[in-house]
Design an enzyme around this catalytic site. Sequence first.
Site: not given
Ligand code: AMP
Length: 277
Positions: A31, A34-35, A37, A147-148, A176, A187
């Site tokens: 949750g 951002h762009e 996600h 995401g990478q 992104v 974060r």
């Molecule tokens: P999180 O909510 O941080 O657990 O992220 C959820 C998914 O979004 C994970 O697969 C992350 O790798 C991906 N993600 C987070 N930040 C980015 C970003 N800046 N660009 C691409 N994917 C992202």
Amino acid sequence: MRSMKVLTTVAEMRAARAELGGDLGLVPTMGYLHEGHLSLVARSRADNPATAATIFVNPTQFAPNEDLARYPRDLPRDLGLLEAAGVDLVFAPQPAEMYPPGFDATVTIGGVTDVLEGAVRPGHFAGVATVVAKLFNIVQPARAYFGQKDAQQSVVIRKLVRDLNLPVQVVVAPTVREPDGLALSSRNNYLTAEQRAAAPAIHRALSAAKARFDAGERDAETLRQAIRDGLAGFTLDYVSIADADTLRELDRIEAPALASLAARLGTTRLIDNLLLG
Ligand code: AMP
């Protein structure tokens, strides 16, 4: 236009998924979207007739000293973004729904979880692998999007799927970034104005190492040192040049490698990476 369904129990989620039928793409998130996600949502929508997102701040992947309690949350805003992005199903359970009394299972992936983030955050990837295995079983996606940005997490999920024969295709999409190169992250919200101004040095340092790699440098320690030199004044948990598949640290780069680091700015911990080759 199909309207988006929001489910909070496993039973409701299973029923909604069954009603939908066909291939489903899944975007698991914690949750505060951002762009980054939303780029995963867009990719899933391009690949699949329907897309589900999950919003769950998974307590088991946070150590007791980490930021679980202060992790940013805004479900109404997230739901608005997901609806506008064309998501069909959102699964947003409470912790007790995922971990009811008596829950006592852990999915442990070996090897690739011992290094980098796993070395600094013991137990983190067991929490990730366990919750992702549960989400795959609950949502039953044909494809899942990661995401990478969280490179090691992608390696762990690929191994989870391979080793346990889970019938899900894992798709890893590019990181992104802000215009100044900072990788989008929920974060980043913790950063003070001063820290935010300093943070783009992370991507600059990784890019400088990649430029040297592209110019022919193959000595891993030279590249690690180049990254550290670009980040004097940062507290670095690690700076790594590792094999992109095994995540083992390299002396010489002879196959695709991952340049990655974790840096602390005050109490905020940021990670980023670039692929070499
Ligand atoms: P999180 O909510 O941080 O657990 O992220 C959820 C998914 O979004 C994970 O697969 C992350 O790798 C991906 N993600 C987070 N930040 C980015 C970003 N800046 N660009 C691409 N994917 C992202």
